[in-house]
Design a protein around this motif. Sequence first.
Motif, PDB file in Angstrom:
ATOM      1  N   ARG A 138     -41.808   1.332 -34.436  1.00  0.00           N
ATOM      2  CA  ARG A 138     -41.217   2.112 -34.450  1.00  0.00           C
ATOM      3  C   ARG A 138     -42.251   3.927 -33.549  1.00  0.00           C
ATOM      4  O   ARG A 138     -42.657   4.965 -34.286  1.00  0.00           O
ATOM      5  CB  ARG A 138     -40.389   3.375 -35.498  1.00  0.00           C
ATOM      6  CG  ARG A 138     -38.897   3.957 -34.118  1.00  0.00           C
ATOM      7  CD  ARG A 138     -38.635   4.895 -35.836  1.00  0.00           C
ATOM      8  NE  ARG A 138     -38.909   5.537 -36.421  1.00  0.00           N
ATOM      9  CZ  ARG A 138     -38.098   5.952 -37.832  1.00  0.00           C
ATOM     10  NH1 ARG A 138     -36.979   6.342 -37.336  1.00  0.00           N
ATOM     11  NH2 ARG A 138     -38.911   6.774 -38.056  1.00  0.00           N
TER      12      ARG A 138
ATOM     13  N   SER B  48     -36.166   4.005 -31.526  1.00  0.00           N
ATOM     14  CA  SER B  48     -34.919   3.477 -33.207  1.00  0.00           C
ATOM     15  C   SER B  48     -35.147   1.850 -33.305  1.00  0.00           C
ATOM     16  O   SER B  48     -35.033   0.933 -32.105  1.00  0.00           O
ATOM     17  CB  SER B  48     -33.393   4.117 -32.660  1.00  0.00           C
ATOM     18  OG  SER B  48     -32.617   3.976 -33.621  1.00  0.00           O
ATOM     19  N   THR B  49     -35.178   1.499 -34.575  1.00  0.00           N
ATOM     20  CA  THR B  49     -35.791  -0.020 -35.026  1.00  0.00           C
ATOM     21  C   THR B  49     -35.577   0.487 -36.645  1.00  0.00           C
ATOM     22  O   THR B  49     -35.438   1.057 -37.667  1.00  0.00           O
ATOM     23  CB  THR B  49     -36.431  -0.531 -34.309  1.00  0.00           C
ATOM     24  OG1 THR B  49     -36.528  -1.753 -34.784  1.00  0.00           O
ATOM     25  CG2 THR B  49     -37.564   0.369 -34.386  1.00  0.00           C
TER      26      THR B  49
ATOM     27  N   GLU C 231     -40.430  -5.993 -39.726  1.00  0.00           N
ATOM     28  CA  GLU C 231     -41.777  -6.155 -38.799  1.00  0.00           C
ATOM     29  C   GLU C 231     -42.064  -7.852 -38.339  1.00  0.00           C
ATOM     30  O   GLU C 231     -42.363  -8.106 -37.723  1.00  0.00           O
ATOM     31  CB  GLU C 231     -42.831  -5.164 -38.812  1.00  0.00           C
ATOM     32  CG  GLU C 231     -42.631  -3.792 -39.027  1.00  0.00           C
ATOM     33  CD  GLU C 231     -41.560  -3.105 -40.218  1.00  0.00           C
ATOM     34  OE1 GLU C 231     -41.552  -1.702 -40.053  1.00  0.00           O
ATOM     35  OE2 GLU C 231     -41.936  -4.074 -41.279  1.00  0.00           O
TER      36      GLU C 231
ATOM     37  N   SER D 240     -33.738  -7.104 -30.745  1.00  0.00           N
ATOM     38  CA  SER D 240     -33.169  -6.697 -31.127  1.00  0.00           C
ATOM     39  C   SER D 240     -33.434  -6.794 -32.269  1.00  0.00           C
ATOM     40  O   SER D 240     -34.396  -7.300 -33.371  1.00  0.00           O
ATOM     41  CB  SER D 240     -31.623  -7.546 -30.247  1.00  0.00           C
ATOM     42  OG  SER D 240     -31.988  -8.348 -30.850  1.00  0.00           O
ATOM     43  N   ASP D 241     -32.522  -5.454 -32.805  1.00  0.00           N
ATOM     44  CA  ASP D 241     -32.544  -5.558 -34.349  1.00  0.00           C
ATOM     45  C   ASP D 241     -31.922  -6.366 -35.419  1.00  0.00           C
ATOM     46  O   ASP D 241     -31.833  -7.253 -36.131  1.00  0.00           O
ATOM     47  CB  ASP D 241     -31.709  -4.066 -35.126  1.00  0.00           C
ATOM     48  CG  ASP D 241     -32.570  -3.320 -34.440  1.00  0.00           C
ATOM     49  OD1 ASP D 241     -33.776  -3.173 -34.656  1.00  0.00           O
ATOM     50  OD2 ASP D 241     -32.302  -2.399 -35.014  1.00  0.00           O
TER      51      ASP D 241
ATOM     52  N   ALA E 258     -40.066  -4.354 -31.413  1.00  0.00           N
ATOM     53  CA  ALA E 258     -38.173  -3.811 -31.194  1.00  0.00           C
ATOM     54  C   ALA E 258     -38.077  -3.500 -29.899  1.00  0.00           C
ATOM     55  O   ALA E 258     -38.562  -2.619 -29.389  1.00  0.00           O
ATOM     56  CB  ALA E 258     -38.195  -3.281 -31.928  1.00  0.00           C
ATOM     57  N   ASP E 259     -37.075  -3.921 -29.679  1.00  0.00           N
ATOM     58  CA  ASP E 259     -35.824  -3.291 -28.074  1.00  0.00           C
ATOM     59  C   ASP E 259     -35.688  -1.761 -28.640  1.00  0.00           C
ATOM     60  O   ASP E 259     -35.563  -1.096 -26.928  1.00  0.00           O
ATOM     61  CB  ASP E 259     -35.657  -4.103 -27.848  1.00  0.00           C
ATOM     62  CG  ASP E 259     -33.986  -4.141 -28.300  1.00  0.00           C
ATOM     63  OD1 ASP E 259     -34.170  -3.503 -29.516  1.00  0.00           O
ATOM     64  OD2 ASP E 259     -33.117  -4.956 -27.964  1.00  0.00           O
ATOM     65  N   GLY E 260     -35.725  -1.185 -29.496  1.00  0.00           N
ATOM     66  CA  GLY E 260     -35.279  -0.208 -29.421  1.00  0.00           C
ATOM     67  C   GLY E 260     -36.498   1.282 -29.444  1.00  0.00           C
ATOM     68  O   GLY E 260     -36.880   2.226 -29.240  1.00  0.00           O
ATOM     69  N   CYS E 261     -37.944   0.110 -29.584  1.00  0.00           N
ATOM     70  CA  CYS E 261     -38.882   0.743 -29.089  1.00  0.00           C
ATOM     71  C   CYS E 261     -40.621   0.359 -28.681  1.00  0.00           C
ATOM     72  O   CYS E 261     -41.152  -0.363 -29.446  1.00  0.00           O
ATOM     73  CB  CYS E 261     -39.352   1.481 -30.538  1.00  0.00           C
ATOM     74  SG  CYS E 261     -41.221   2.900 -30.454  1.00  0.00           S
TER      75      CYS E 261
END
Length: 400
Positions: free
Chosen positions: A297, A290-291, A344, A322-323, A266-269
């Motif tokens: 994560r 964050s995701t 996931e 992205s989410d 995920a682009d948040g992690c």
Amino acid sequence: MTYLECTKCGAQISAAVPRNVCPQDGGILFARYDPQSLKQNFKPESLRGREANLWRYREVLPDVEPITLGEGFTPLLPSRELPNVWIKDEGLNPTGSFKARGISVAISVAKALGLKKLAMPSAGNAASALAAYAAASGIEAHIFMPQDVPLANRVECEAYGANVTLVNGLISDCARIVGERKEREGWFDLSTLKEPYRVEGKKTMAYELFEQLFYQLGSKLPDAVIFPSGGGVGIIGMWKAFEEMEELGWLPKETAQRPRMIAVQADGCAPIVKAWNEGKPTVEMWKDASTIAAGLRVPKPYGDYLVLDILKRSRGTAIAVSDNEINAAFHHWARTEGIFAAPEGAASLAAYRKLRSSGFLSKEDRVVLFNTGTGLKYLDVLNQKKMPAPGHIGGIIGPY
């Protein structure tokens, strides 16, 4: 199994007693087998009629009494929409995720070695698996999870009788607590890749791909495998299995014949993606992870050096989604394929779309997408995040 081998220094270590990592350099330990002694009798045709779970590959698993709940041999489904694409649905495993594979083998070895207390940090699904298999084996389980873990994971762990601690932080914070307390409490640390046997359970996904796609259909292995990667054990385990199959004579001894391995984050992690893009052999700690995909994560996976090496050797890649892209893929799979995927798992479809658009994959490439768990484990998360399906929802007046 003949010995344990350090993936850093190559040291050979006895497997007769419980082990975590290499005592010399902290390297991840791999279980090693004697393929020459197995070649004569362990052949693809010998699998016919065996039990439909991962223990059908017992010759290349630790020689212990299995603690099993029926894990493994999940369906490989041809996509109804995308030609040359298959979906390996790991959500049909016990406790609803591919984590059951690794925990089954790790618990079986722990039981055989006389361990009484196990501890583990988890983002959710590994905790559920540990709690279930610990209950089945009569072993005490101590689980540390972020306090915002999906509700199903917490409820499951408590129902199975595990000792659950919710931590105000990430899985890295949970791991720190386990590390600080394990010696004092007498716990054996079952953290991801800090013991040798969870990867053994997860490698069976590759043996199943061989059976389901290569042997049964009379065709070659897929050109690429897309796998959602937090700790990266799925990719590490499957690559290990391809190597073993080469040594057994099941596959030609050419790395180019193995699938390209693709790690999705995920682009948040996305520490693996960042390190890959920068050409680094290890990752840096990802800040403010964050995701919605809790299993992705993981700010600093312990097996980073193995994952990045596998991506390079397989001519694969690492990609972040992205989410919002996960959201769209989640709904698309449900409506198009009839698969209610974990976030996931939906990331695999989002990654496939991006890799097709970029030209890394073509429509002729034979690709396996892994759904690593069931979306039923995430109902509270999906509802809190208000993930509406793209487009109109009949019969509902917005906002929704």
